[in-house]
Design a protein around this motif. Sequence first.
Motif, short mmCIF file in Angstrom:
data_model
loop_
_atom_site.label_atom_id
_atom_site.label_comp_id
_atom_site.label_asym_id
_atom_site.label_seq_id
_atom_site.Cartn_x
_atom_site.Cartn_y
_atom_site.Cartn_z
N THR A 159 38.40 36.31 41.36
CA THR A 159 39.24 36.45 42.56
C THR A 159 40.33 35.39 42.57
O THR A 159 41.49 35.67 42.90
CB THR A 159 38.38 36.36 43.82
N THR A 160 39.97 34.16 42.21
CA THR A 160 40.98 33.11 42.16
C THR A 160 42.03 33.43 41.10
O THR A 160 43.24 33.24 41.33
CB THR A 160 40.33 31.75 41.88
N ALA A 161 41.59 33.93 39.95
CA ALA A 161 42.55 34.33 38.92
C ALA A 161 43.48 35.42 39.43
O ALA A 161 44.69 35.41 39.15
CB ALA A 161 41.80 34.80 37.67
N ILE A 162 42.95 36.35 40.20
CA ILE A 162 43.77 37.42 40.78
C ILE A 162 44.75 36.85 41.79
O ILE A 162 45.91 37.28 41.85
CB ILE A 162 42.86 38.48 41.41
N ARG A 163 44.33 35.90 42.59
CA ARG A 163 45.23 35.28 43.56
C ARG A 163 46.41 34.60 42.85
O ARG A 163 47.53 34.61 43.35
CB ARG A 163 44.46 34.28 44.42
N ILE A 164 46.14 33.99 41.71
CA ILE A 164 47.19 33.31 40.96
C ILE A 164 48.14 34.31 40.30
O ILE A 164 49.36 34.14 40.33
CB ILE A 164 46.57 32.37 39.91
N PHE A 165 47.57 35.38 39.73
CA PHE A 165 48.38 36.37 39.00
C PHE A 165 47.79 37.76 39.25
O PHE A 165 47.02 38.28 38.45
CB PHE A 165 48.41 36.04 37.51
N PRO A 166 48.17 38.38 40.37
CA PRO A 166 47.56 39.67 40.73
C PRO A 166 47.96 40.83 39.85
O PRO A 166 47.35 41.90 39.94
CB PRO A 166 48.05 39.88 42.18
N GLU A 167 48.95 40.65 38.98
CA GLU A 167 49.40 41.75 38.12
C GLU A 167 48.55 41.90 36.85
O GLU A 167 48.80 42.81 36.05
CB GLU A 167 50.87 41.54 37.73
N ASN A 168 47.57 41.03 36.65
CA ASN A 168 46.74 41.09 35.45
C ASN A 168 45.62 42.11 35.64
O ASN A 168 44.63 41.85 36.33
CB ASN A 168 46.16 39.71 35.14
N ALA A 169 45.76 43.27 35.02
CA ALA A 169 44.77 44.34 35.18
C ALA A 169 43.40 43.92 34.69
O ALA A 169 42.37 44.36 35.24
CB ALA A 169 45.23 45.60 34.44
N ASN A 170 43.35 43.07 33.67
CA ASN A 170 42.05 42.68 33.10
C ASN A 170 41.22 41.88 34.09
O ASN A 170 39.98 41.96 34.08
CB ASN A 170 42.26 41.87 31.82
N SER A 171 41.85 41.11 34.97
CA SER A 171 41.11 40.36 35.97
C SER A 171 40.43 41.30 36.96
O SER A 171 39.27 41.11 37.34
CB SER A 171 42.03 39.39 36.71
N TRP A 172 41.15 42.34 37.37
CA TRP A 172 40.57 43.33 38.30
C TRP A 172 39.43 44.09 37.62
O TRP A 172 38.37 44.30 38.23
CB TRP A 172 41.65 44.32 38.75
N TYR A 173 39.66 44.48 36.38
CA TYR A 173 38.62 45.20 35.63
C TYR A 173 37.39 44.33 35.44
O TYR A 173 36.25 44.80 35.64
CB TYR A 173 39.22 45.61 34.27
N SER A 174 37.59 43.09 35.07
CA SER A 174 36.45 42.19 34.83
C SER A 174 35.69 41.92 36.12
O SER A 174 34.45 41.85 36.12
CB SER A 174 36.95 40.88 34.21
N ARG A 175 36.42 41.77 37.22
CA ARG A 175 35.74 41.55 38.49
C ARG A 175 34.92 42.77 38.88
O ARG A 175 33.82 42.65 39.44
CB ARG A 175 36.74 41.20 39.59
#
Length: 280
Positions: A159-175
Amino acid sequence: MAERYFTRQQFIARFPEEVILAADVYGRMTGSGFPEYALAEFDVYFISDAQEKLEKLAAFLVAAYGMKTKSVSLQNGQWELETLSPKFPVDADNLLCWAIDLAIKGYEHDCRLDGYGTFAGADSKDFQDESTGRLAYYFELAMESYRQRNFGAAVINFTTAIRIFPENANSWYSRAIAKEEILLGAKAREDYDKAISLSPEFKEAYINRAVNKDDAGEYEAAMLDHNKALELDALNPMVYFNRGNTRQHLGDQAGACSDWKKAKDLGAEYAVARLDEYCK
């Protein structure tokens, strides 16, 4: 087999209550002025019928979750463990995933999560560093938490990674994958949807979302994702195997057998059991 203190049936029945409790706790925090995503620590309580079970749980939580044991004591005829969590950034989703993960780990040790609370309030001014340069740090911390089966921390750090860079699809997928591990399939679906919206050719996200939809009984929608995944990777044995499962759920046994055979031909030995059971 020894009789359990906290049975699977009791865990399943209590699961919706844990979801509601997390929302209530967060609502009380924000109602008192707690600023979203500030850091907070929580006193956490577990109960069981044996001191040894709680001591094993405490040792696990200290080693894998960085928690601190405050006491293990007999209270009103049952044993209680009181622990203290590390500080973590709190929003509604983080608190829910953190609490559900602890409830699951308690169940695995035959202990029941009995509640949690914090003194954090309006005066909380401690926040994480969310500068752009910290993105890789939080993503790797999330991955390491996942490898340690600390799925609550994995969600929080993704979630913190998404807050920093919400355009990274891999962060959403991994979460989403971390949320699946703690039985929050609907929450995971939202993240798969976001990953696909950011990266429409994200094969793995279609594969996982198809299984998510199948698990939810949405078989026609699952078929669409299976088919899209095969458009992107026509020789993926796992997708044929999964699509076979969905076709069976739809009553298309011939189609299911065809897909399982294709999966086997592509090297998926795990498809043999399905073929032997259903396709003679």
